[in-house]
Design a protein around this motif. Sequence first.
Motif, PDB file in Angstrom:
ATOM      1  N   TYR A 244       0.669  -1.207   0.148  1.00 53.19           N
ATOM      2  CA  TYR A 244       0.048   0.278  -0.068  1.00 53.19           C
ATOM      3  C   TYR A 244       1.301   0.944   0.186  1.00 53.19           C
ATOM      4  O   TYR A 244       0.572   2.095   0.036  1.00 53.19           O
ATOM      5  CB  TYR A 244      -1.169  -0.163   1.289  1.00 53.19           C
ATOM      6  CG  TYR A 244      -0.183  -0.303   2.243  1.00 53.19           C
ATOM      7  CD1 TYR A 244       0.156   0.631   3.206  1.00 53.19           C
ATOM      8  CD2 TYR A 244       0.111  -1.260   2.725  1.00 53.19           C
ATOM      9  CE1 TYR A 244       0.687   1.517   4.529  1.00 53.19           C
ATOM     10  CE2 TYR A 244       0.866  -1.777   4.809  1.00 53.19           C
ATOM     11  CZ  TYR A 244       1.020   0.095   5.307  1.00 53.19           C
ATOM     12  OH  TYR A 244       1.410  -0.359   6.080  1.00 53.19           O
ATOM     13  N   TRP A 262      -6.347   0.962   3.920  1.00 54.79           N
ATOM     14  CA  TRP A 262      -7.111   1.279   3.105  1.00 54.79           C
ATOM     15  C   TRP A 262      -8.476   0.885   3.698  1.00 54.79           C
ATOM     16  O   TRP A 262      -9.034   1.712   2.549  1.00 54.79           O
ATOM     17  CB  TRP A 262      -7.135  -0.358   2.616  1.00 54.79           C
ATOM     18  CG  TRP A 262      -8.026  -1.248   1.652  1.00 54.79           C
ATOM     19  CD1 TRP A 262      -8.240  -1.114   0.606  1.00 54.79           C
ATOM     20  CD2 TRP A 262      -9.366  -1.283   1.720  1.00 54.79           C
ATOM     21  NE1 TRP A 262      -8.634  -1.680  -0.526  1.00 54.79           N
ATOM     22  CE2 TRP A 262      -9.905  -2.006   0.514  1.00 54.79           C
ATOM     23  CE3 TRP A 262     -10.040  -1.750   3.272  1.00 54.79           C
ATOM     24  CZ2 TRP A 262     -11.014  -2.865   0.797  1.00 54.79           C
ATOM     25  CZ3 TRP A 262     -11.027  -2.536   2.903  1.00 54.79           C
ATOM     26  CH2 TRP A 262     -12.023  -2.715   1.909  1.00 54.79           C
ATOM     27  N   TYR A 298      -0.659   2.998  -6.018  1.00 47.34           N
ATOM     28  CA  TYR A 298      -0.655   2.234  -4.293  1.00 47.34           C
ATOM     29  C   TYR A 298      -2.242   2.803  -3.772  1.00 47.34           C
ATOM     30  O   TYR A 298      -1.781   1.354  -2.558  1.00 47.34           O
ATOM     31  CB  TYR A 298       0.987   2.628  -3.916  1.00 47.34           C
ATOM     32  CG  TYR A 298       2.071   1.683  -4.364  1.00 47.34           C
ATOM     33  CD1 TYR A 298       2.096   1.212  -3.334  1.00 47.34           C
ATOM     34  CD2 TYR A 298       2.736   2.955  -4.308  1.00 47.34           C
ATOM     35  CE1 TYR A 298       3.804   0.274  -4.646  1.00 47.34           C
ATOM     36  CE2 TYR A 298       3.980   2.654  -5.309  1.00 47.34           C
ATOM     37  CZ  TYR A 298       4.582   1.642  -4.792  1.00 47.34           C
ATOM     38  OH  TYR A 298       5.502   0.592  -5.955  1.00 47.34           O
ATOM     39  N   LYS A 301      -4.742  -0.224  -2.335  1.00 41.98           N
ATOM     40  CA  LYS A 301      -3.984  -1.731  -2.228  1.00 41.98           C
ATOM     41  C   LYS A 301      -4.263  -1.757  -0.958  1.00 41.98           C
ATOM     42  O   LYS A 301      -3.582  -1.157   0.089  1.00 41.98           O
ATOM     43  CB  LYS A 301      -2.217  -2.163  -2.707  1.00 41.98           C
ATOM     44  CG  LYS A 301      -2.005  -1.682  -4.294  1.00 41.98           C
ATOM     45  CD  LYS A 301      -2.731  -2.476  -4.546  1.00 41.98           C
ATOM     46  CE  LYS A 301      -1.831  -2.785  -6.581  1.00 41.98           C
ATOM     47  NZ  LYS A 301      -0.656  -2.581  -6.483  1.00 41.98           N
TER      48      LYS A 301
END
Length: 312
Positions: A244, A262, A298, A301
Motif C-alpha cells: 500500500y 485501506w 498504491y 491496495k
Amino acid sequence: MKYCQRCVMPDTRPGTLIDNSGICLACRNHEKRKTINWETRRFELVELSKSYVGKSYYDCAVAVSGGKDSHYLVNIVKNQLGMNPLLIRIGDGFSNTVAGTRNIRNLSDVFGCDMVQFDLSIAKYRDLTRLCFEGLANFPFVDGTVYSFPIQIAQKYDTHLLIYGENPNYEYGTDGDDNPSADEHIRQNMDFMCKLGFNCLHIPISEVNPIFMSYYVPWNGYDNYQLAKQYGFRDLTHEWRREYTFEDFDQIDIVGWAVSNWLKYIKFGFGRATDIASRWIREGRMFRQEAVKLVEQYDSKLDRKCLDDFLS
C-alpha cells in the motif's frame, strides 16, 4: 474531490482546507517555515529544558513508538539537550515486525534510556478494535492511548515535562496554529477515551507540561530517518514489501493496524501513498507528477499481510 495543486492531498481528508489558490493548509503551514527564526526557537527549547533538569530523577518523559522519529527525538533530548529522559511507549495488540521489535530495544539501548511500556489487555484491545471498526471503520483509540496514557505515567514518576514529536494537526493541515503546547490535543484524546469507558482518565494533568518538538525544530520525516539509521534503526528493506506504499521506513512496527490505510481509501478516496507523497513534495523530495503516478499505483491496495494479521 478537489486536490491541492501543490501536493496530492484531496479535500475529502477530514479537516483539510484548500484555499482559493488551490493550496491546502498543510502546504501553507510548511511555507511558514521560511519565516520562522529557528535559532530563536532552539534557544527557547534549551532554556525550557534547563528549567526541568534536576527537578526529579527523570528530567522529562518522551512519548515514543520506537520508529525513526523516536530515534531522532531521543537524540535531541539526550545528546543535544543533555537531559535524562524516561521513554514511554504504548503497546498494541497487533503483531509487530521483526525490525519494529528490534528498533524498540535499540532505542533504549543505544541512547541508554529507561523505558516504560504500557499495554492494554489483548481482550480490551480486541474489543476496542472491533467496536471502532464496526462504528467508524478506523481505530482512533490507538492515537487515544498514545496521547492519554503517557501523561499519566509521567505524573506517576514525578516527571513534569512530556515531549512528543510532531504536532499532527499543524504538520498535516487541520490546524493553522503553530503552538508548542500539546495540552489541548491530549485533552481531546482523553475525552474520546472516556467515551470508550476509560473513566480513570478523569484526573488533573496540570502538573505536567506536554510539548511538541516540531515547534522548536523543523520536522522532516526523511531527515529523521537518515539520522535514525546512524543510531542503528532498521527499515523493512529485507523483511516486507508493503503493497500500500512505496517507502519502507515509516510506520513500520505494527502490522494489522495498517488496514486503516485501506479503510481510509474506501471512505475518503486516498490512502497512505497520498500521505507520504504529499509530505515528500513539501520537503522537495518529489515532483507532483511523479507523486500522482505513485498514488494511482498504491493507494487502493489492501496488503494481504496486514489483512491476515487484522483478522487474526
